[in-house]
Design a protein around this motif. Structure first.
Motif, PDB file in Angstrom:
ATOM      1  N   GLU A 109       0.828  -1.198   0.000  1.00 27.28           N
ATOM      2  CA  GLU A 109       0.000   0.000   0.000  1.00 27.28           C
ATOM      3  C   GLU A 109       0.869   1.258   0.000  1.00 27.28           C
ATOM      4  O   GLU A 109       1.910   1.299   0.655  1.00 27.28           O
ATOM      5  CB  GLU A 109      -0.888  -0.013   1.244  1.00 27.28           C
ATOM      6  N   ILE A 110       0.431   2.264  -0.709  1.00 26.67           N
ATOM      7  CA  ILE A 110       1.101   3.567  -0.681  1.00 26.67           C
ATOM      8  C   ILE A 110       0.541   4.331   0.520  1.00 26.67           C
ATOM      9  O   ILE A 110      -0.644   4.650   0.554  1.00 26.67           O
ATOM     10  CB  ILE A 110       0.847   4.358  -1.977  1.00 26.67           C
ATOM     11  N   PRO A 111       1.377   4.609   1.515  1.00 22.31           N
ATOM     12  CA  PRO A 111       0.860   5.331   2.679  1.00 22.31           C
ATOM     13  C   PRO A 111       0.616   6.800   2.340  1.00 22.31           C
ATOM     14  O   PRO A 111       1.227   7.344   1.431  1.00 22.31           O
ATOM     15  CB  PRO A 111       1.976   5.192   3.713  1.00 22.31           C
TER      16      PRO A 111
ATOM     17  N   ASP B 298       6.986  18.135   0.718  1.00 23.09           N
ATOM     18  CA  ASP B 298       6.554  18.369  -0.658  1.00 23.09           C
ATOM     19  C   ASP B 298       5.028  18.279  -0.699  1.00 23.09           C
ATOM     20  O   ASP B 298       4.390  17.992   0.325  1.00 23.09           O
ATOM     21  CB  ASP B 298       7.260  17.413  -1.627  1.00 23.09           C
ATOM     22  N   PRO B 299       4.400  18.550  -1.849  1.00 21.88           N
ATOM     23  CA  PRO B 299       2.928  18.524  -1.894  1.00 21.88           C
ATOM     24  C   PRO B 299       2.293  17.184  -1.522  1.00 21.88           C
ATOM     25  O   PRO B 299       1.129  17.139  -1.136  1.00 21.88           O
ATOM     26  CB  PRO B 299       2.623  18.883  -3.355  1.00 21.88           C
ATOM     27  N   ASP B 300       3.062  16.079  -1.605  1.00 20.86           N
ATOM     28  CA  ASP B 300       2.531  14.766  -1.230  1.00 20.86           C
ATOM     29  C   ASP B 300       2.846  14.392   0.214  1.00 20.86           C
ATOM     30  O   ASP B 300       2.514  13.307   0.665  1.00 20.86           O
ATOM     31  CB  ASP B 300       3.074  13.698  -2.177  1.00 20.86           C
TER      32      ASP B 300
ATOM     33  N   ALA C  64       1.550   9.752   7.762  1.00 13.13           N
ATOM     34  CA  ALA C  64       2.533   8.777   8.244  1.00 13.13           C
ATOM     35  C   ALA C  64       3.875   9.055   7.578  1.00 13.13           C
ATOM     36  O   ALA C  64       3.922   9.508   6.442  1.00 13.13           O
ATOM     37  CB  ALA C  64       2.070   7.360   7.909  1.00 13.13           C
ATOM     38  N   ALA C  65       4.950   8.777   8.296  1.00  8.12           N
ATOM     39  CA  ALA C  65       6.285   8.963   7.730  1.00  8.12           C
ATOM     40  C   ALA C  65       7.064   7.662   7.855  1.00  8.12           C
ATOM     41  O   ALA C  65       7.083   7.048   8.914  1.00  8.12           O
ATOM     42  CB  ALA C  65       7.026  10.084   8.448  1.00  8.12           C
TER      43      ALA C  65
END
Length: 143
Positions: free
Chosen positions: A63-65, A117-119, A70-71
């Motif tokens: 999954e793309i968190p 960054d924006p994401d 979350a970091a």
């Protein structure tokens, strides 16, 4: 061959991410860029691959968190002065980034700030006094 690092980051809007990274000093390498990915060059050794979510999913089924919530990593790049640290954070903010998601660090011989960054990917940027870097950490910094 020079050892290099390629950092792969999933992004929700490739064009917006390219513009953001160019605004903070990365250069796009068109040879390794298309409508699914963009190679952004920081130095001869450091490249960031911005990947659309669909393209990212061809590399892993994980999954793309949501990096805003979350970091998993903190990415850190060096600058040549405190002023350059301030400048890149200001450039990031002007380009739509968020300043200082991690604490500002001012230890005298070392100075650091950060931006998202924006994401939501966190980039730390730091300067260290060249003599302090050569001498190693101060005695009070060792255990």
């Amino acid at each position: 061959m020079t050892k290099m690092i390629f950092i792969n980051l999933p992004v929700t809007d490739l064009a917006r991410s390219i513009a953001f990274y160019q605004a903070v000093g990365f250069e796009q390498n068109p040879q390794f860029s298309n409508d699914m990915a963009s190679c952004m060059v920081w130095s001869e050794a450091i490249h960031v691959m911005l990947l659309t979510h669909d393209f990212w999913k061809t590399f892993t089924s994980k999954e793309i968190p949501d990096a805003h919530r979350a970091a998993q990593v903190l990415l850190c790049i060096s600058r040549d002065s405190k002023e350059e640290v301030e400048s890149i954070v200001n450039q990031a903010v002007d380009a739509g980034g968020k300043p200082d998601p991690t604490p500002v660090q001012d230890m005298g011989f070392m100075y650091g700030r950060s931006f998202e960054d924006p994401d939501g990917h966190i980039w730390e940027t730091m300067w260290m006094d060249p003599q302090a870097a050569a001498d190693g950490p101060p005695a009070e910094g060792t255990a």
